[in-house]
Each structure stands twice: as C-alpha cells, then as structure tokens.
Design an enzyme around this catalytic site. Structure first.
Site, PDB file in Angstrom:
ATOM      1  CG  ASP A   1      -2.408   0.569   0.952  1.00 22.18           C
ATOM      2  OD1 ASP A   1      -2.456   1.786   0.690  1.00 22.18           O
ATOM      3  OD2 ASP A   1      -3.292  -0.138   0.816  1.00 22.18           O
TER       4      ASP A   1
ATOM      5  CG  ASP B   1      -5.440   2.778  17.784  1.00 20.84           C
ATOM      6  OD1 ASP B   1      -5.197   2.957  18.743  1.00 20.84           O
ATOM      7  OD2 ASP B   1      -6.298   3.579  17.015  1.00 20.84           O
TER       8      ASP B   1
ATOM      9  CG  HIS C   1      -5.621   3.588   0.921  1.00 18.68           C
ATOM     10  ND1 HIS C   1      -4.985   2.322   0.771  1.00 18.68           N
ATOM     11  CD2 HIS C   1      -6.672   3.537   0.742  1.00 18.68           C
ATOM     12  CE1 HIS C   1      -6.046   1.606   0.412  1.00 18.68           C
ATOM     13  NE2 HIS C   1      -7.206   2.404   0.260  1.00 18.68           N
TER      14      HIS C   1
ATOM     15  CB  VAL D   1      -8.939   1.675  15.012  1.00 14.61           C
ATOM     16  CG1 VAL D   1      -8.867   0.657  13.899  1.00 14.61           C
ATOM     17  CG2 VAL D   1      -9.612   3.078  14.469  1.00 14.61           C
TER      18      VAL D   1
ATOM     19  CB  ALA E   1      -9.360  -8.141  -7.607  1.00 15.88           C
TER      20      ALA E   1
ATOM     21  CB  SER F   1      -9.387   0.034   0.419  1.00 11.89           C
ATOM     22  OG  SER F   1      -8.849   0.266  -0.735  1.00 11.89           O
TER      23      SER F   1
END
Length: 471
Positions: free
Chosen positions: A62, A71, A95, A114, A192, A250
């Site tokens: 990424d 986190d 991202h 998170v 994908a 994503s």
C-alpha cells in the site's frame, strides 16, 4: 467531502473511494471504537475466543504504514520499499495505515482507539511503488514470511506476465493474496481479476452491496466497506487526524485478509485454497440470491467466527481459487487429512471464478511441439482430398440437412444436438455436498433491492462529520 485518490504516475489506485473526515480532536477515542459498526457484525468477543491471528504475518502492499500510531504500536515488522526510500513506514497517504489498522489494530489505553479483526497478527508493510513494482513486492512478502498479502489497490497491470508469475509464486509457497475489486461500479479490476487472487467486494451496514463495488464472475466474497472508521496517518495525505472514515472495497479487502489470518492461525497446515474454502463455505448468502456465486456478492458476506468453528472439510488444495498460469497446486499438507474430503470439490477448483480465459491480457499456459515438415505436407494433402470429396457430395446432402433442421426445429432441439440435450447445469462451487447451510440476510421472502440501490441505513453517532459533508 469526497476525495478520490489516484496515484497517477505510480500506476495504482487506492480503493478507499471516499476518505471522509473532519478534525477528530473533538472526538474521544472511545467514540472511535463505538463507531466501528463492523466490530458488532463480526462479534469480536466470539471470534477472539477462538483466534486472534497470533503468529500470522499479513503483508500490506500500500502507501506505507505509520509505525508509531498508538493503535499499531508493536504490530509492524521491518518492511520494504522497492525504491529504497523507506516509504513503507513513511506513508505518502493515510490509506496504508488505515488498512493495517483494520487488520491488526489493537487500540490503546482502556478500550480506546481502532481495533482490527486480527489484532494478534503482524503487519509487513510494503510500499506499492509503480505498477511494475507490485509483483516484486509480492515476491518479497512471500520470501519474508507472509501468509496473507493484502492489496487494497488496482493497477493497469502494464507488466501482466510478471504479475501472473508473482501470484503463481505466492500460491506455490502457500500464501494467499486478497485484493479489492475496484470502486467505479464496473468490471473487476486487476489485480483482483488475476487467476489465483481472492477478489473482494464491499457491503454496507445492512449487508447490501455498495453501489460502487465492482462486480463480475471473479468476485468471491464481500465484507463491510461503507462508513468504516480506521486509523489515519495524522498529518500526511488527506487525513490530518489520527482517525478517518471511508467507503470502499479497500476496507472490505482488509477485513477478508484479517479473516484469512484468523483461519491460518487456527489451521496452520491449510493451503490458501483451503482457507478460501472455509471462508466461502461459511459466508452468509445474500437475500434473494437464486444462484451462487453472485456477480456482486460472490458467495456472500464473510463470517469469521463460522469460518473458524464450522465443520468444513478441507477439500482440494486449490479450493475455490482459480489457478494462476504456471502455478503448481500446493500440497495439501496435514490440513487435508484433518477432515473428510469435500464431496463437492473435484480437485479442479471452481469454474467461472477468474479462469485464465476470462481475464483479458493474461496469457494461458500451453504445451505442445511443432510437427515435422514432411508430416505437415502430408497432412495438407489429406485435407485437400477431404475438401474435394466434401464439395462433390455437398449438394446431395444439403437437401437432407435442411429437412433434418426443419424436423428438429419443430421438436425444439438444435440441429446436430447429441442425445440427452440439453446438458445438466453444472453446480457452482460449494453447492454439492456443502456442509454448512448459508444463512440469507433479511426476513424470509424478503426481496432485495436492485443492484446499485442504496438502502436506508440506521443512523449512529458519527464523531467525524460536521454536517457539511457531501458525497
């Protein structure tokens, strides 16, 4: 605010299609946790009673991951930047940090921040580079211990052969690649749609397909991907706070990668195809779906707890994953002997899920040898003789053929059809002998809205929006 993020010259597009945020300093960290609606859907307490993904390495190819985010502290391993600039831990946008947090975030303090679906997993951050560098990143991840590779990106696949080779390399080394389908509502985008990759679409709080989720026969699973709260990079990219909210495939891809990590942790001897088999066989089927896989939902919405606990036969090594060109199926290992072989699996994978012929620009492997010139000439003479004979008798046979066509047309049978026409419809993967009953969403008899129709979602306290947001 809608921020469409394109990495133009890099040849890759991040799949969080609307990074929505406001200044989160006014929001408390526990509000962040409360806003993670997907946690309630997954029922984290039940999932974590079985597995937290301990010991599994998930590579995140990424935009880089912020190593000192509270986190994610302690969750990152030394990563890789093909350009040698250290961008794997110096994020160019928020991202990559967001994706890592949905996979392995552990929060901080007393229930604050998170939390990801697999907080026991370790993150291997890899900067995506340009389109040609991504296959290099895949091979680097495989060589450095990754069991799952998360690619929440799409690319034009300028070097398609190298990408196909990289996917084959991962499968040969028992590494599962999970990628998002895309966010423009069109056909499934690379990587994908490369054979051997598990393609993921996005659903909302009501488990209805997100209208912008790309679709096609390659889609295998869906997962939460709308109004997803995640960690931010806190100063780089478009997210200037520690937390962001986003829509996109994503996010759903990160959740499926985390679910795969959970399964690998409990069943370490399974192949990537067998892990995908567990996820597919236990997915919740969409309401009203008459045939699976569905081009939008795949086999349904991922359910990690069921994937961990259901009695699912290991099945073939390849499972539902379409074979990548040149990839030898990995051996099943000890995992294949733990349970009875899946009666619905013929060992050849599933048809229609990204087979090489269905992916434009991806070459199929082939074999064969050239014929000697003498045989070629002799064969040509034989063909010529056959043509002459055929021309000589064609006029006499034409009348009979026309008559036969007329008789068969009256009977509703195509001319030349073999006895037993039409053939029986082939069962899709997981239908025959499926050990787990998929549960549809919605009430019995309820019909789903048409694709692209955004359903009404229950409101909840969202600390990230100031009322001026537009989509």
């Amino acid at each position: 605010m809608v921020l469409a993020r394109l990495t133009g010259a890099l040849g890759a597009t991040a799949l969080t299609a609307g990074m929505l945020f406001v200044g989160a300093p006014t929001a408390s960290a526990d509000q962040v946790r409360d806003a993670q609606w997907a946690n309630a859907y997954f029922d984290l307490d039940k999932v974590w009673s079985v597995s937290k993904g301990d010991g599994v390495i998930v590579a995140v190819i990424d935009t880089g991951v912020k190593a000192n985010h509270p986190d994610l502290s302690g969750s990152l391993l030394p990563g890789y930047d093909p350009g040698g600039q250290g961008r794997e831990i110096k994020p160019t946008t928020e991202h990559g940090t967001g994706m890592a947090s949905l996979i392995a975030g552990h929060g901080h303090g007393n229930g604050e921040g998170v939390t990801g679906l697999a907080p026991g997993a370790k993150i291997l951050p890899i900067f995506h580079g340009d389109g040609g560098a991504m296959p290099q990143g895949i091979k680097w991840a495989v060589d450095h211990g990754a069991k799952v590779i998360n690619i929440s990106q799409v690319t034009d696949l300028v070097e398609q052969d190298s990408f196909t080779d990289a996917v084959a390399y991962a499968l040969q080394h028992k590494v599962l690649i999970v990628a998002g389908t895309g966010n423009d509502g069109g056909p499934v985008r690379p990587p994908a749609n490369v054979p051997g990759v598990l393609a993921v679409g996005a659903v909302d709080k009501n488990q209805r397909i997100w209208p912008q989720s790309n679709y096609g026969p390659e889609v295998m699973l869906t997962a939460p991907g709308v109004d997803i709260v995640m960690a931010g990079s806190g100063g780089s990219g478009s997210c200037t706070s520690q937390y962001c909210m986003a829509d996109g495939t994503s996010d759903s891809t990160a959740y499926v990668s985390a679910a795969a990590a959970l399964v690998f942790a409990k069943y370490p001897d399974l192949t990537p195809g067998q892990v995908a088999n567990r996820l597919v066989k236990t997915a919740a089927a969409p309401a009203g779906a008459s045939k699976l896989p569905d081009s939008h939902y795949g086999y349904g919405v991922v359910r990690p707890y069921q994937a961990l606990t259901a009695n699912v036969p290991a099945g073939s090594a390849q499972g539902p994953l379409a074979a990548a060109a040149g990839a030898a199926a990995p051996s099943a290992g000890a995992g294949a002997t733990q349970e009875t072989k899946d009666p619905g699996s013929d060992g050849a994978g599933t048809g229609g899920l990204g087979s090489p012929g269905a992916v434009p620009g991806v070459k199929q492997s082939s074999s064969g040898s050239a014929l000697p010139l003498v045989l070629a000439i002799g064969g040509g003479l034989v063909v010529l003789l056959i043509v002459v004979i055929a021309i000589a008798v064609s006029s006499s046979r034409k009348r009979n053929r026309n008559r036969a066509q007329g008789f068969q047309a009256q009977a509703g049978v195509p001319y030349g059809a073999a006895p037993g026409w039409p053939p029986a419809q082939q069962q899709p993967y997981g239908q025959a002998g499926q050990p787990v009953q998929q549960q549809p969403y919605g009430q019995p008899g309820q019909q789903p809205p048409p694709y692209g129709y955004p359903p009404q979602q229950p409101p909840y306290n969202n600390p990230y929006q100031d009322g001026n947001q537009s989509r």
